[in-house]
Design a protein around this motif. Sequence first.
Motif, PDB file in Angstrom:
ATOM      1  N   LEU A 119      15.746 -58.046   5.089  1.00  0.00           N
ATOM      2  CA  LEU A 119      15.314 -58.692   6.328  1.00  0.00           C
ATOM      3  C   LEU A 119      15.129 -57.646   7.412  1.00  0.00           C
ATOM      4  O   LEU A 119      15.836 -56.643   7.464  1.00  0.00           O
ATOM      5  N   LEU A 128      16.000 -62.187  13.937  1.00  0.00           N
ATOM      6  CA  LEU A 128      15.103 -61.876  12.840  1.00  0.00           C
ATOM      7  C   LEU A 128      13.680 -61.779  13.378  1.00  0.00           C
ATOM      8  O   LEU A 128      13.269 -62.576  14.225  1.00  0.00           O
ATOM      9  N   TRP A 158      14.799 -65.346   5.950  1.00  0.00           N
ATOM     10  CA  TRP A 158      15.960 -64.524   5.606  1.00  0.00           C
ATOM     11  C   TRP A 158      15.554 -63.319   4.755  1.00  0.00           C
ATOM     12  O   TRP A 158      16.276 -62.335   4.679  1.00  0.00           O
ATOM     13  N   ASP A 159      14.385 -63.409   4.128  1.00  0.00           N
ATOM     14  CA  ASP A 159      13.835 -62.285   3.369  1.00  0.00           C
ATOM     15  C   ASP A 159      12.500 -61.872   3.979  1.00  0.00           C
ATOM     16  O   ASP A 159      11.530 -61.652   3.265  1.00  0.00           O
TER      17      ASP A 159
END
Length: 465
Positions: A119, A128, A158-159
């Motif tokens: 991330l 993020l 999240w990725d």
Amino acid sequence: MASLADAADLPTTKAPEPPKSAPNCWVSLWDVLNTSFSDCPLSYAGITLYGTLDVGAGYNTAGSQFNGSYEKGVFYEIKKPSQSGRWSWFPNAQSTSVVGVKLEEQLYQDWLLIGAVELGYNPYSLMLINGPRSLADNNLNSAAFQTAHGDSSRAGQWDNSQGFVGVSNKTYGTVTFGRVNALAAEVISAYDPVRSNAFSFSGSFAGLGSTELARVNTGFVYRLEYQNFRVAGLAQVGNGYALGNGSMGEYQGQIGATFGGFSIDGVVSYAKDVVSLSSYAGTGLPAGYDPNAILKATLSNNTGFVLAAKYKWDPFEVYAGYTWVRLANPSDAFPGGFPTIALGVFVPAGAANASNYDVNRILNSFWVGGKCAISSSLSANIGFYYQNQNDYLPAPATCTGYSTGTSSSKCAGSKSAISGLIDYKPFKRVDIYVGVMVSNVYGGFASGYFKSQNIDPGAGIRVRF
């Protein structure tokens, strides 16, 4: 005779050197910072934790307000809302701050199970990276009051950098599936002489017409190396938008080779129904919708290629690259709207422009530059970047004006930048850097801009583990 006898007893071959002692990885902070990733990885049972923290500060002659959702926080390259001079934090100026884990475990003989989840984040807001969110943040802000923003393949997932699994074999190659980098994006990054968020804008080339194409969320990638040559292919599978992709289909092929200090790579690419998101900028917001949850979109079919090369002879390296992209009207119009790659943000009915490229838009981009390793811990980089577009106004419309006064963003225009970077590594895991980029826009690229140039001197520190 005695001396001759002594000489005869001397060894006739060099004694073997004693094995190198293992580094003291975790005795002190000094030991951690001054060891390489291979010497002291944070690994257990084939899983390795890694990360990057990149922070800095600087000045923009045409600055912008900070936005914590935006990868760079502020604009480094000249953008439409850029206005007065401003001192700013410079997050992710050298490279994107990330946290990730990677997997490499032997399955059978030369077969390996591999994978990665990573991330990207803004080190000042700790949010993020979410390009579409940064656009939605400005839905209610007119152009003069907008914070930094920009569409991105990173959208708060999240990725948001990558998240894939696969198998690898030295003979048969590597296959991965999941959230993967586009082949074109990796080649452009590898052949960028400055390779920096703040002091290079080759990143704007990486999506070949749309930044959302820089990553594929449901992609298969195959890579194979044989002697001096390498090939690779990428194919997006599944229902594009519903599965978090920025298009309804993206396909790329790559071929490259290395001979001594010379390397060359080429990538061809096609993508269908590509999404480029934009904010409402305070006007035209449809009634009845949450302004934090909607965006406008321009759709296109994108065809293009990348060709890049570099040559290294110590202590110098030289780089050059070229991209060509054609944007045409999309295959499908999606009048009922669709979900974006950002969770909770969608394009409402009637907000997708499917006729923006009645006349095809053609983008030509190139860059050239070099790097000099002054010492083992000090290097200097310089780069020049240029992109132009054709006049893609439909007849009988004509372009008038010059630079920021140009009548339409569809008029022919160009943008360019020259940049320099000095990087010092006091420890193996630490970079201290200083750099500057002078970026300019002209003609159609400058239409509606407040300023046509930005200069962004800045300095920072990057720590990797």
